[in-house]
Enzyme design. Structure first.
Site, PDB file in Angstrom:
ATOM      1  N   ASP A 222      43.605  31.251  38.337  1.00 58.98           N
ATOM      2  CA  ASP A 222      44.282  30.025  37.933  1.00 58.98           C
ATOM      3  C   ASP A 222      45.465  29.744  38.858  1.00 58.98           C
ATOM      4  O   ASP A 222      46.088  30.666  39.396  1.00 58.98           O
ATOM      5  CB  ASP A 222      44.782  30.145  36.492  1.00 58.98           C
ATOM      6  CG  ASP A 222      43.653  30.079  35.479  1.00 58.98           C
ATOM      7  OD1 ASP A 222      42.553  29.624  35.844  1.00 58.98           O
ATOM      8  OD2 ASP A 222      43.867  30.478  34.319  1.00 58.98           O
TER       9      ASP A 222
ATOM     10  N   TRP B 295      39.827  36.257  35.715  1.00 61.28           N
ATOM     11  CA  TRP B 295      38.539  36.629  35.155  1.00 61.28           C
ATOM     12  C   TRP B 295      37.475  36.516  36.232  1.00 61.28           C
ATOM     13  O   TRP B 295      37.677  35.894  37.264  1.00 61.28           O
ATOM     14  CB  TRP B 295      38.205  35.822  33.901  1.00 61.28           C
ATOM     15  CG  TRP B 295      37.599  34.459  34.086  1.00 61.28           C
ATOM     16  CD1 TRP B 295      36.296  34.108  33.899  1.00 61.28           C
ATOM     17  CD2 TRP B 295      38.285  33.237  34.413  1.00 61.28           C
ATOM     18  NE1 TRP B 295      36.124  32.766  34.115  1.00 61.28           N
ATOM     19  CE2 TRP B 295      37.317  32.203  34.425  1.00 61.28           C
ATOM     20  CE3 TRP B 295      39.609  32.906  34.704  1.00 61.28           C
ATOM     21  CZ2 TRP B 295      37.634  30.881  34.715  1.00 61.28           C
ATOM     22  CZ3 TRP B 295      39.933  31.590  34.998  1.00 61.28           C
ATOM     23  CH2 TRP B 295      38.949  30.598  34.999  1.00 61.28           C
TER      24      TRP B 295
END
Lengths: 181, 389, 181, 389
Positions: free
Chosen positions: C124, C105
């Site tokens: 991540d 994101w």
């Protein structure tokens, strides 16, 4: 392992001799201190949520005084783990969804109300992950792992469907017969 | 990449603050390369240790923290999985970490798998595993001596507890299980001789086994009366000086056991770590990993002023330095908090590493005892065992 | 699902229209507030170890000011998770033993030193359990899950060998071209 | 049992304290029966809720806490596994809890298995599972609307995100997967009609699907302009009043969507939860589960005085009660701390349950707003979603 049988058998016999009733009872007389002082419980303090102040839980009978949600409660003199009283169980029953270990470790704790030394069975409740509430570690009478039944460091979730540890109970299973006066 | 990203420009663009100085920085910061994973040095510096996080709140998700004890701002170098009461070994010569772990197919239920996982020390990635049969691996709060090397590090020994006691012999190089040795009444694993191990037994004896090249028991021997478990029990985790294991008792008596030969040989004349004023009621060893050695062969013992029956795991506020050759205490080191585990690095200027009950890791100069730095509570929820590679 | 193809295709086209570049850029102008005020971060506060006071970590360049181990660092304006800087990684690289997610994101954060709005990719790191250090949640520009690329609640460990989440980085991948003045 | 135990008598017998009164208690406490596992009532009281513990520190080990909101001393009744960004549903009529979970064969690596686990509400023991194919279950911080019932509770719908979006249709009674519905550009699941669902889409529309008796898409419909995601985005979790889903926006506008028919129908005239003084800069909804309904159809909205861009997950210190029929705010309830999730029980005297950012769970009287009791931080590390069965 055929060739090994002879000396393991010999070994087993030797161990049986070593843990005779006599030696155990002799040990009981060996200068234990009282329960009045609170244990330091560093591990418990470190892991318990800082906001976990709890209202008092009562055992419900004057002969069983104290708060089963507190690490200071008399039955917990040799417990190690999360108190089932805080986890959906009670002082002597496991939370729903868990299974009680049939094998366990044993402590002897003195009840401050009647002065008797009780034999306490610290059974683990198994099959659900760490309860996470009321971590408590006290070690009166705890001995190294070389004496398994007096050691609370083993995960006693043995003989259960799952070895995952949830919490520990402290059940009365008798009184100490030859207690020191 | 930029043009693709710009079409996804969905974040919150902030108005330029009044103090911003675009003139001062005419070019924007450069784009950064992705993906990127941090690299470790080919060889871990001697200031690095592994700290075992039992992770009480989710024991099934235990971890090893790789910690640079010199770094106050970046002490945590990475994590290695250490699932469900795991144990670990490090083989710097092979560049491998081994974890003995337990898994369930549905996290907490279902089929149980015990395995040794092999991790690369440089990447912290798994390289392989060795399945341990029958789901009998001993599960307990982390004791180093339930998972040990033997045979020059080519084999590992895994303690089992069902509660029947046995030891599984594993060929790490061949990645296979060799054998299982029954061990009724005896506990933990202290590698002895060239290829074998000793254990402490419930009758107070020490029992030794040698293994043949197939991992089967070849010979054994037992020495009685090594400890009085009732009155003078020994903490199960010793400090190693060469092939001598130095154990300390709940009351502070130090007992050496020579493990160099096929049968463990208790050394004569146990001695005391010494007495001190101010105990309530008395000074005793206290904590989880309470004894450590340095490269010179000195012993470090974690001591509590609140020593009494049942205090032995409560942690300590001092470390007493003892010379086991002279059987004398050399110094006392005051800690900054309640220590649970201690270890001494093998650096040129060795450091005493202290993992505290509140999760803080402190570093002292081992030679002087002086406090050097704290790493804060930044590497593990429940640091309980420190391994110096 | 043969009979369903027609309207899912229609659907997909509709969505593509809806998220045109024009509408996104229009939104960028919509009265955002500054970064000067600290976010409240209740989740972060609750979960971070109370003793986790840390010495300052420096980015090393005056044009990139602040502490990458602090939730207040300018690049973290839309991050959600453990800061890799505290986990063995850095502000833009994953800790050893993990794998960086290729999908992610995006946020836009203003650098207080040069006043520019940078496009930040919050990738991540995956394959090792929760790092547990420096939990941080900020949501400037975060939108509901209906707009995935602007939502930090998804576990973005996608396209990696394991979906287990360890920590999040905040890497510069460009500057906002049409930034408001 | 006693005689066996006595022969293992290894604990520390304490000297009898001076104040002990054996005369007062002539008989010892009785032996207690083992093993013993606590029983739950056949039907959970209406004061019991499930609180989802995301467990940030070990997300793979999430849990559901069964909580008696009336009990200050024993609020936690038990835990149910909710592994790795799990979701949950409760079917009181069938006495079952469903968790949608994700597992790895080696805890963090290896083969991935997604499954719905079926738990007995009375025993909290697993009764079975339904494997979800292809390891594509959406993993995110717990949103209720990624796992929902349809077809009168006989089926469940599971959101997938790879990031391609789809919904898996599961027959709970038959314990099998029926189908997968592609859902490009649309997110979350709001059951609609008799057998179908709606989703919110990236173009601001709502998209609805009806399912045939094999779980295949039978018809669909779309309504544009339900939300302006840029300027007035809706929190993804609505409060249900009958078949109407009430959504609230980041800025406090309330939008109803009628889900009773085959195509979701946005209700006309969104309205504001109202304004208030004292905002810095303004009052806005804030938290994770920010809107709840009661049995009368009133809405409860968690509000933050620090509302601004990016504050929407920071939690709130008040709950505003709104009547969606009159489109008016009825009252403001001051909380004892920073709430993240709210729910209202269906008791005769309904309670407002507040899960706070610091882990504390507080209980208010829903009718008056009065603070009734706190349960302390005693049930979950990170309580994030409250489910009223």
């Amino acid at each position: 392992m055929a060739g090994f049988d002879t000396f393991t058998e010999r070994m087993a016999r030797g161990v049986a001799r070593g843990t005779s009733r006599r030696s155990l009872l002799a040990w009981l007389g060996a200068g234990m201190t009282g329960t009045a002082m609170l244990p330091a419980l560093p591990v418990a303090r470190a892991a318990t949520h800082p906001d976990a102040a709890r209202p008092e839980m009562k055992s419900g009978t004057p002969q069983d005084p104290g708060n089963p949600a507190s690490c200071d409660y008399w039955r917990y003199c040799a417990i190690d783990g999360f108190l089932c009283s805080c986890c959906g169980g009670t002082v002597n029953s496991c939370p729903p969804g868990t299974e009680m270990s049939p094998i366990t470790w044993i402590g002897t704790c003195t009840n401050p109300a009647d002065g008797r030394a009780y034999i306490i069975s610290y059974n683990d409740c198994c099959g659900v992950s760490s309860c996470g509430q009321c971590l408590c570690n006290r070690n009166e009478g705890d001995r190294p792992q070389v004496r398994p039944q007096s050691n609370n460091d083993y995960n006693w979730c043995l003989g259960t469907e799952s070895s995952i540890y949830n919490c520990s109970v402290a059940a009365i299973v008798g009184t100490a017969l030859d207690q020191p006066q | 990449m930029r043009s693709i990203i710009a079409s996804l420009l969905l974040g919150a663009a902030m108005p330029i603050p009044a103090f911003a100085d675009t003139q001062k920085f005419p070019a924007p910061l450069p784009e950064e390369t992705l993906p990127s994973v941090q690299q470790l040095p080919d060889k871990w510096p001697k200031s690095w240790v592994l700290i075992h996080d039992l992770n009480f709140a989710s024991i099934l998700d235990g971890k090893l923290a790789l910690v640079d004890t010199h770094s106050v701002d970046r002490p945590l170098k990475g994590l290695v999985r250490a699932a469900q009461f795991a144990n670990e070994l490090i083989a710097p010569d092979r560049g491998e970490i081994y974890t003995a772990e337990t898994f369930y197919s549905r996290l907490t239920r279902g089929a149980r798998t015990d395995a040794i996982t092999i991790w690369d020390m440089k990447t912290l990635q798994p390289k392989g595993e060795i399945i341990l049969p029958d789901g009998k691996r001993q599960l307990s709060v982390t004791y180093p001596n339930v998972f040990q090397f033997t045979n020059g590090g080519k084999w590992a020994l895994v303690a089992n507890f069902t509660p029947a006691q046995s030891v599984t012999v594993v060929d790490l190089e061949g990645r296979k299980v060799l054998s299982e040795i029954d061990l009724p009444g005896c506990t933990q694993i202290y590698p002895s001789g060239q290829r074998g191990f000793s254990s402490l037994c419930a009758d107070g004896s020490v029992f030794s086994v040698t293994l043949d090249d197939r991992g089967q028991a070849a010979s054994s021997g037992s020495v009685a009366g090594v400890q009085d478990i009732d009155r003078q029990p020994l903490f199960g985790t010793p400090a190693m000086v060469g092939r001598t294991a130095w154990f300390v008792s709940y009351h502070g008596m130090v007992q050496g056991i020579d493990l160099s030969g096929p049968v463990a040989r208790p050394l004569p004349a146990a001695f005391s770590v010494g007495k001190a004023d101010g105990g309530t009621p008395q000074w005793r060893p206290g904590g989880w990993q309470v004894i450590a050695s340095d490269a010179k062969g000195l012993l470090y013992v974690l001591m509590s002023a609140n020593g009494k029956e049942g205090s032995h795991k409560d942690g300590g506020t001092e470390v007493w330095v003892v010379d086991p050759v002279r059987k004398a205490r050399l110094s006392r080191i005051a800690l900054k908090g309640q220590g649970l585990a201690i270890a001494v690095t093998r650096e040129d200027a060795p450091q005493l590493i202290v993992a505290r009950a509140d999760g803080v890791v402190d570093v002292h100069d081992a030679a002087t005892g002086a406090f050097v730095r704290t790493l804060g509570a930044t590497v593990a929820a429940n640091p309980i065992v420190i391994t110096v590679p």
